[in-house]
Design a protein around this motif. Structure first.
Motif, PDB file in Angstrom:
ATOM      1  N   THR A  39     -43.517  83.805  -8.562  1.00  0.00           N
ATOM      2  CA  THR A  39     -44.316  82.669  -9.018  1.00  0.00           C
ATOM      3  C   THR A  39     -45.659  83.113  -9.601  1.00  0.00           C
ATOM      4  O   THR A  39     -46.165  82.487 -10.533  1.00  0.00           O
TER       5      THR A  39
ATOM      6  N   ASP B 182     -46.539  82.383 -13.472  1.00  0.00           N
ATOM      7  CA  ASP B 182     -47.738  81.607 -13.798  1.00  0.00           C
ATOM      8  C   ASP B 182     -48.630  82.361 -14.770  1.00  0.00           C
ATOM      9  O   ASP B 182     -49.219  81.765 -15.678  1.00  0.00           O
TER      10      ASP B 182
ATOM     11  N   SER C 297     -37.681  87.461  -8.836  1.00  0.00           N
ATOM     12  CA  SER C 297     -36.820  86.365  -8.395  1.00  0.00           C
ATOM     13  C   SER C 297     -35.429  86.875  -8.041  1.00  0.00           C
ATOM     14  O   SER C 297     -34.847  86.493  -7.022  1.00  0.00           O
TER      15      SER C 297
ATOM     16  N   GLU D 217     -35.838  76.545 -13.081  1.00  0.00           N
ATOM     17  CA  GLU D 217     -36.716  77.699 -13.287  1.00  0.00           C
ATOM     18  C   GLU D 217     -36.098  78.706 -14.251  1.00  0.00           C
ATOM     19  O   GLU D 217     -36.764  79.193 -15.171  1.00  0.00           O
TER      20      GLU D 217
ATOM     21  N   VAL E 299     -42.190  75.890 -10.693  1.00  0.00           N
ATOM     22  CA  VAL E 299     -42.105  76.920  -9.651  1.00  0.00           C
ATOM     23  C   VAL E 299     -42.840  76.484  -8.383  1.00  0.00           C
ATOM     24  O   VAL E 299     -42.572  76.996  -7.296  1.00  0.00           O
TER      25      VAL E 299
ATOM     26  N   TYR F 179     -50.125  75.353  -8.410  1.00  0.00           N
ATOM     27  CA  TYR F 179     -49.467  76.418  -9.182  1.00  0.00           C
ATOM     28  C   TYR F 179     -49.822  76.290 -10.661  1.00  0.00           C
ATOM     29  O   TYR F 179     -50.054  77.299 -11.353  1.00  0.00           O
TER      30      TYR F 179
ATOM     31  N   ARG G  47     -49.969  81.622  -1.927  1.00  0.00           N
ATOM     32  CA  ARG G  47     -48.525  81.557  -1.729  1.00  0.00           C
ATOM     33  C   ARG G  47     -48.126  82.115  -0.371  1.00  0.00           C
ATOM     34  O   ARG G  47     -47.251  81.564   0.295  1.00  0.00           O
TER      35      ARG G  47
END
Length: 276
Positions: free
Chosen positions: A11, A15, A55, A79, A124, A145, A262
């Motif tokens: 994430t 971002d 991921s 995503e 996300v 986010y 996070r």
């Protein structure tokens, strides 16, 4: 935390890539600094690739990710789709630059690509909004986010800008300061959401964040490193430190702050895992 570390980096890098691509779109539409195009586009691809790799590493069986494509409403599908679409738009932008496309075409490509980039930065975070986990049951998460993507994009763009004018430097500083303030407000909003979450428990309370076991992570990682130091760097005069150096240090700090948030979020939401 365990395997959730891969999601932290997923994430965070996504971002970063989304925020920078939106910055490139703004740069294109307002014809701010043409020299940033190539390096910015490559940086976006690298960030998205690192995010996608992180991921995949989270999955016990990466080959089964294709099974998610048969479920269009799943978070993984949304995503993955947005990463793919954004990546294609970045590649189209690079191809257009290579072919010396008109400025109008470049503007159109970045505008089209900025839309899935914004959706992805929000998605996300939205993937973790779950009523079954009180600490995550709030829309503050996806907006946090999204705000993180904006701040990361500002600092990354500032690093890549070539010989910026004094006016541009001033405008970037003011924009970054405003985004950091918004991010700070979102952190407060998240604490308020924790305080009002159902099924209250001390392990996922605002008190635990402010004065308990997560206080060092919150005050040190999020507030001081992620917000105060970057804000302070935007107030420095050009003579005191090189702009690129301050922007680089700022990017490192806001990335650490984003990762810290996070980590905090995962720890606050993990108190129900023992029941599964």
């Amino acid at each position: 935390m365990g395997s959730e570390w891969s999601l932290v980096f997923f994430t965070s890098f996504v971002d970063l890539g989304c925020g920078l691509f939106v910055a490139l779109a703004i740069n294109e539409w307002f014809s701010i600094n043409p020299q940033v195009r190539w390096r910015g586009a490559i940086a976006v691809l690298v960030a998205l690739a690192l995010g996608g790799l992180s991921s995949v590493l989270h999955l016990g069986h990466p080959e089964r990710i294709f099974g998610a494509f048969s479920h269009p409403t799943s978070g993984i599908f949304i995503e993955s789709s947005m990463i793919a679409i954004t990546g294609i738009c970045v590649l189209a932008y690079i191809f257009a630059l290579k072919r010396n496309a008109s400025h109008q075409n470049l503007k159109l490509i970045t505008l089209i690509g900025a839309i899935p980039a914004v959706i992805l930065a929000f998605a996300v975070g939205d993937s973790y909004v779950m009523a079954s986990r009180p600490a995550w049951d709030t829309l503050v998460l996806p907006f946090a986010y999204l705000g993180s993507a904006a701040v990361l994009g500002c600092f990354a763009y500032r690093i890549l800008v070539v010989s910026p004018s004094e006016h541009l430097v001033t405008q970037l500083k003011l924009l970054t300061q405003g985004l950091l303030v918004i991010q700070a407000v979102l952190m407060v909003a998240y604490l308020v959401a924790l305080s009002n979450a159902p099924y209250s428990d001390v392990s996922r309370s605002a008190t635990q964040v402010l004065m308990g076991g997560f206080s060092a992570l919150f005050w040190g990682g999020i507030v001081i490193i992620g917000l105060l130091i970057p804000f302070g760097l935007t107030t420095l005069k050009k003579e005191s430190v090189a702009p690129v150096m301050s922007a680089t240090l700022g990017l490192v700090c806001v990335f650490i702050g984003a990762a810290a948030f996070r980590v905090l979020m995962f720890n606050l939401g993990s108190t129900v895992w023992q029941f599964f």
